[in-house]
Design an enzyme around this catalytic site. Sequence first.
Site, PDB file in Angstrom:
ATOM      1  N   TYR A   1       1.541  11.487  15.174  1.00 39.28           N
ATOM      2  CA  TYR A   1       2.163  10.475  14.309  1.00 39.28           C
ATOM      3  C   TYR A   1       2.753   9.344  15.149  1.00 39.28           C
ATOM      4  O   TYR A   1       2.540   8.164  14.858  1.00 39.28           O
ATOM      5  CB  TYR A   1       3.251  11.131  13.462  1.00 39.28           C
ATOM      6  CG  TYR A   1       4.075  10.157  12.659  1.00 39.28           C
ATOM      7  CD1 TYR A   1       3.554   9.546  11.522  1.00 39.28           C
ATOM      8  CD2 TYR A   1       5.394   9.864  13.022  1.00 39.28           C
ATOM      9  CE1 TYR A   1       4.308   8.657  10.776  1.00 39.28           C
ATOM     10  CE2 TYR A   1       6.157   8.980  12.276  1.00 39.28           C
ATOM     11  CZ  TYR A   1       5.616   8.384  11.156  1.00 39.28           C
ATOM     12  OH  TYR A   1       6.369   7.505  10.422  1.00 39.28           O
TER      13      TYR A   1
ATOM     14  N   THR B   1       0.838  -1.194   0.000  1.00 41.99           N
ATOM     15  CA  THR B   1       0.000   0.000   0.000  1.00 41.99           C
ATOM     16  C   THR B   1       0.879   1.252   0.000  1.00 41.99           C
ATOM     17  O   THR B   1       1.990   1.252   0.519  1.00 41.99           O
ATOM     18  CB  THR B   1      -0.942   0.028   1.209  1.00 41.99           C
ATOM     19  OG1 THR B   1      -0.195   0.169   2.427  1.00 41.99           O
ATOM     20  CG2 THR B   1      -1.780  -1.237   1.270  1.00 41.99           C
ATOM     21  N   GLY B   2       0.362   2.300  -0.617  1.00 38.94           N
ATOM     22  CA  GLY B   2       1.131   3.537  -0.692  1.00 38.94           C
ATOM     23  C   GLY B   2       2.476   3.347  -1.352  1.00 38.94           C
ATOM     24  O   GLY B   2       3.505   3.794  -0.841  1.00 38.94           O
ATOM     25  N   SER B   3       2.471   2.724  -2.532  1.00 38.93           N
ATOM     26  CA  SER B   3       3.737   2.304  -3.139  1.00 38.93           C
ATOM     27  C   SER B   3       4.080   3.035  -4.433  1.00 38.93           C
ATOM     28  O   SER B   3       4.857   2.537  -5.244  1.00 38.93           O
ATOM     29  CB  SER B   3       3.717   0.793  -3.396  1.00 38.93           C
ATOM     30  OG  SER B   3       2.534   0.380  -4.058  1.00 38.93           O
TER      31      SER B   3
ATOM     32  N   GLY C   1       8.716   6.812  -2.771  1.00 44.13           N
ATOM     33  CA  GLY C   1       9.372   6.677  -1.478  1.00 44.13           C
ATOM     34  C   GLY C   1       9.652   5.245  -1.062  1.00 44.13           C
ATOM     35  O   GLY C   1      10.023   4.392  -1.872  1.00 44.13           O
ATOM     36  N   ILE C   2       9.466   4.981   0.238  1.00 46.63           N
ATOM     37  CA  ILE C   2       9.738   3.656   0.791  1.00 46.63           C
ATOM     38  C   ILE C   2       8.868   2.605   0.124  1.00 46.63           C
ATOM     39  O   ILE C   2       9.328   1.503  -0.193  1.00 46.63           O
ATOM     40  CB  ILE C   2       9.514   3.658   2.313  1.00 46.63           C
ATOM     41  CG1 ILE C   2      10.552   4.549   3.005  1.00 46.63           C
ATOM     42  CG2 ILE C   2       9.585   2.237   2.879  1.00 46.63           C
ATOM     43  CD1 ILE C   2      10.304   4.742   4.491  1.00 46.63           C
ATOM     44  N   GLY C   3       7.608   2.915  -0.120  1.00 47.18           N
ATOM     45  CA  GLY C   3       6.698   1.946  -0.736  1.00 47.18           C
ATOM     46  C   GLY C   3       7.152   1.520  -2.110  1.00 47.18           C
ATOM     47  O   GLY C   3       7.107   0.329  -2.455  1.00 47.18           O
TER      48      GLY C   3
ATOM     49  N   SER D   1       7.702   2.914  12.652  1.00 47.82           N
ATOM     50  CA  SER D   1       8.681   3.996  12.688  1.00 47.82           C
ATOM     51  C   SER D   1       9.362   4.034  14.041  1.00 47.82           C
ATOM     52  O   SER D   1       8.797   3.597  15.051  1.00 47.82           O
ATOM     53  CB  SER D   1       7.971   5.332  12.426  1.00 47.82           C
ATOM     54  OG  SER D   1       8.774   6.431  12.779  1.00 47.82           O
TER      55      SER D   1
END
Length: 262
Positions: free
Chosen positions: A152, A13-15, A18-20, A139
């Site tokens: 967060y 998800t959210g790919s 960035g990191i995704g 995180s």
Amino acid sequence: MLIDLSGRTALVTGSTQGIGAAIAAALAGAGARVAVNGRSRESVEAALGSLGAAGGEFIAAPGDITTDEGARAVFDAVPHVDILVNNLGIFGAAPALEIEDEEWRRYFETNVLTAVRTTRQYLPGMVERSWGRVQNIASDSAVVIPAEMIHYGMSKTALLAVSRGFAKEAAGTGVTVNSVIAGPTHTGGIEDFVYELVDRDLPWDEAQRAFMRAHRPQSLIQRLIEPEEIAHMVVYLASPYASATTGGALRVDGGYVDSILP
């Protein structure tokens, strides 16, 4: 170590960036068929263009999984998943006493409930097939709550609890559930965040060093982590080599968290 994920389907998800995106590329590089997710079809198609240039098998799974409609679109696009990586998340700095209720809810719903929603969708199939991997990208802020973004940090702490709980739900099934604790990572989003906290007139290299000195002095590598370094851990946890690792919080934090255990 040769990791072969051929025949496995992954959803990150959210790919789209960035990191995704780094995780999607790494999983595909290990042979998995990877579903790329973003809120819009345009962002997903753009990501597929760049990811596909390096090789690997990718499929489009657009949809805003913070909504019921968007989640259903993703589930329809990817009915069965062997490897689920819940990477979607938002972050930003705000004075603690100025964070309104709606903002607290938005962080919880985006960073926590989306992972719950996708896990609830795909975990039963993994259990039925006696194999599966669920990974939640957490995180260092889950353990060392930053004063400038406690909303967060709260959401990432909750994500650790969600991971441990679902690992217990999957006990004895051949399915593992883990969290990956990512440290300060070099992405486009973090560059914007760094410049919220240091002089915007500084060149990037100087701004990064100033940020680490002032706001992340505990880092033992004394630099931002590259997204690919997070992806390496995700690929390992997705592999058969990690079959006895579940219910854990694995750190790729550059030694930022000053603890032997999370």
